[in-house]
Design an enzyme around this catalytic site. Structure first.
Site, PDB file in Angstrom:
ATOM      1  NE  ARG A  55      25.621  71.858  19.341  1.00  0.00           N
ATOM      2  CZ  ARG A  55      24.613  71.974  20.156  1.00  0.00           C
ATOM      3  NH1 ARG A  55      24.734  73.091  21.188  1.00  0.00           N
ATOM      4  NH2 ARG A  55      23.484  71.300  20.112  1.00  0.00           N
ATOM      5  CB  SER A  81      30.692  72.705  24.147  1.00  0.00           C
ATOM      6  OG  SER A  81      30.345  72.411  25.463  1.00  0.00           O
ATOM      7  CG  HIS A  82      30.128  68.169  24.818  1.00  0.00           C
ATOM      8  ND1 HIS A  82      29.252  69.363  25.526  1.00  0.00           N
ATOM      9  CD2 HIS A  82      29.272  67.493  24.722  1.00  0.00           C
ATOM     10  CE1 HIS A  82      27.965  69.053  25.066  1.00  0.00           C
ATOM     11  NE2 HIS A  82      27.988  67.910  24.576  1.00  0.00           N
ATOM     12  CE  LYS A  86      28.957  76.640  25.765  1.00  0.00           C
ATOM     13  NZ  LYS A  86      29.314  76.032  26.759  1.00  0.00           N
ATOM     14  CG  ASP A 110      33.224  70.980  29.052  1.00  0.00           C
ATOM     15  OD1 ASP A 110      33.785  71.538  29.837  1.00  0.00           O
ATOM     16  OD2 ASP A 110      32.022  71.458  28.659  1.00  0.00           O
ATOM     17  CG  ASP A 122      33.072  75.155  26.797  1.00  0.00           C
ATOM     18  OD1 ASP A 122      32.898  74.169  27.540  1.00  0.00           O
ATOM     19  OD2 ASP A 122      32.198  75.858  26.665  1.00  0.00           O
ATOM     20  CG  ASP A 136      30.949  75.099  30.100  1.00  0.00           C
ATOM     21  OD1 ASP A 136      31.287  73.857  29.821  1.00  0.00           O
ATOM     22  OD2 ASP A 136      30.126  75.712  29.229  1.00  0.00           O
ATOM     23  NE  ARG A 137      29.440  69.819  29.803  1.00  0.00           N
ATOM     24  CZ  ARG A 137      29.171  68.874  29.579  1.00  0.00           C
ATOM     25  NH1 ARG A 137      28.851  67.659  30.267  1.00  0.00           N
ATOM     26  NH2 ARG A 137      30.328  68.322  28.438  1.00  0.00           N
ATOM     27  CG  HIS A 180      26.868  73.020  32.642  1.00  0.00           C
ATOM     28  ND1 HIS A 180      27.637  73.946  32.010  1.00  0.00           N
ATOM     29  CD2 HIS A 180      26.364  72.324  31.784  1.00  0.00           C
ATOM     30  CE1 HIS A 180      27.723  73.777  30.677  1.00  0.00           C
ATOM     31  NE2 HIS A 180      26.962  72.519  30.542  1.00  0.00           N
TER      32      HIS A 180
END
Length: 479
Positions: A20, A109-110, A119, A243, A245, A247-248, A330
């Site tokens: 990242r 992501s966020h 990832k 979020d 992407d 995944d949450r 998650h």
């Protein structure tokens, strides 16, 4: 192999759970190219890979990084399955559905719009820790595999949506509000709600890398304001947010109250344990004791583990656990699913779990023990000092317990990830972040007086290690 392709990543780029950086500052197209070469070489060398999936989120920089990454992967001889724009769970799905030997998702992501990252999946498991750090020396050596690869574009969105909708078993007349936050889950969210029974109200499903409406992090309560308002306006049974992407997820009940990650997990655990009685269910050290006690009361075996989505997924596979989750929301299902985190799938399973509960989400929240706690407290600590501080605290606490020191009676010290200290008052946690130069702390008690005592214990330990006590002034007690 050759060494004239040597590349050095910015020292902050390779992280514990992902790669990242800040676009055009610490992350450039050249980094994506070198990452493709390094990951491709690793997959070929260590996993005998032939096929790798690549997807990307809705950030403005993602297509540029995807093109460079694919070039790097193909240069090692791999066949790249390019699935295009979508949420991170679509990439995980593609690894299984398209019979790939690994995958890379380009996503920030966020994080803020100027961030992006990657990832990584090796085989069918998330790469983390040393697997990621080893990419640095490999890139510096420039000793990459060099063969002619290939690529294809594959649209799996319809198959992904069909897979998620297939598992819906909730009440057919639910009224649900959905907020994609202009993140990468937007298109999938719209397609899913078109196919689900019930009534659905959508917010910010247009994918926009500027995130013009609110930041796509549902664990921060202010980002749920629009969702709360919609739930109340339309009289929804509950609302879900995702979020950046996908995944949450975040969840609010029909009264606009937030359910945090551990509370969501406990409701979902009721459903999972009907099919897997006595199963081991995993969560991280930041989760409430209510979750662990609740799993045990339902006949399950609670297992406390380290924070980190990649670490949790690996531990699930090791223990054969059907379900796990983190305080950060998650949520991982191996019960009828692939064992990875998928916010959209978790939302569908939440609807199913409500049917098992037999009441509203609000009634479930009302049924939980009433606790007082701090939010997750994060405070700066130098990178070369943060783990030392936690180790100093551990040694002092364990010595005090072993010596039967005054005030240490009945105290238990869990050191699976930092120190989590339990007593009659409740518990407090101190751990070093794996991704930032910060310490993370949290306290929880059944009473305000108990919470104050726990906060004082935490502060005393920090002061003993030469740090200032945490600033509790901005805390949001009660979640």
């Amino acid at each position: 192999m050759t060494s004239d392709l040597a590349h050095s990543f910015h020292p902050t780029l390779l992280r514990e759970y992902d790669v990242r950086g800040i676009v055009d500052e610490t992350l450039h197209a050249a980094d994506a190219l070198a990452l493709g070469r390094a990951v491709g070489t690793t997959l070929l060398r260590d996993h005998q890979a032939t096929r790798v999936a690549v997807g990307y989120d809705g950030r403005h920089s993602s297509p540029m990084l995807e093109a460079a990454l694919v070039e790097g992967l193909m240069s090692t001889g791999l066949h790249v399955v390019r699935i295009g724009l979508g949420p991170t769970p679509l990439l995980y799905f593609a690894v299984h559905q398209a019979n790939c030997d690994g995958g890379i998702m380009i996503t920030g992501s966020h994080n803020p719009p100027n961030y992006n990252g990657f990832k990584l999946v090796y085989g069918k498991q998330a790469a983390f820790g040393q697997q990621i750090y080893d990419l640095g020396p490999l890139a510096q050596s420039g000793k990459f595999f060099q063969q002619e690869g290939s690529s294809e574009k594959l649209d799996l969105m319809a198959a992904y949506v069909a897979r998620l909708v297939r598992d819906f078993a909730g009440d057919r007349d639910l009224k649900i509000a959905w907020d994609a936050g202009n993140g990468a889950a937007g298109e999938a969210m719209k397609l899913i709600t078109d196919q689900l029974p019930g009534t659905h109200y959508l917010l910010f499903e247009e994918i926009d890398g500027d995130f013009p409406n609110h930041h796509p992090d549902p664990t921060v309560e202010k980002n749920l304001a629009d969702l709360k308002a919609l739930v109340l306006e339309k009289g929804c049974d509950f609302g879900v947010a995702f979020d950046g992407d996908g995944d949450r997820l975040g969840v609010v009940d029909g009264r606009g109250r937030v359910l945090w990650g551990d509370q969501i997990m406990l409701l979902l655990a009721r459903d999972v344990l009907t099919r897997h009685p006595g199963a081991t269910l995993i969560s991280d050290v930041k989760a409430s004791q209510v979750l662990y006690d609740g799993i045990a009361a339902l006949g399950g075996k609670p297992y406390m583990y380290k924070t980190g989505h990649s670490l949790i997924k690996a531990k699930m596979a090791e223990l054969g656990s059907p379900f796990a989750g983190e305080m950060s929301a998650h949520i991982f299902f191996a019960d009828g699913f692939y064992g990875h985190d998928d916010g959209l799938y978790a939302a569908i399973r939440l609807a199913n779990a409500l049917k098992v509960w037999g009441g509203t989400l609000a009634s479930f929240l009302d049924s939980l023990p009433k606790l007082v706690n701090t939010p997750e407290l994060r405070f700066d600590c130098a990178e070369d000092r943060k783990f030392q501080v936690v180790e100093e605290v551990r040694k002092r606490l364990q010595a005090a317990v072993a010596a039967g020191a005054a005030g240490a009676e009945g105290t238990e010290v869990n050191v699976i990830d930092g120190v989590r200290v339990s007593s009659d008052d409740g518990w407090w946690l101190l751990r070093a972040s794996n991704t930032q130069a910060v310490l993370v702390a949290r306290c929880e008690s059944s009473t305000e007086a108990g919470l104050e005592r726990l906060k004082a214990q935490l502060a005393a330990q920090l002061v003993a290690s030469g740090l200032a006590a945490p600033d509790y002034s901005a805390e949001n007690a009660g979640h």
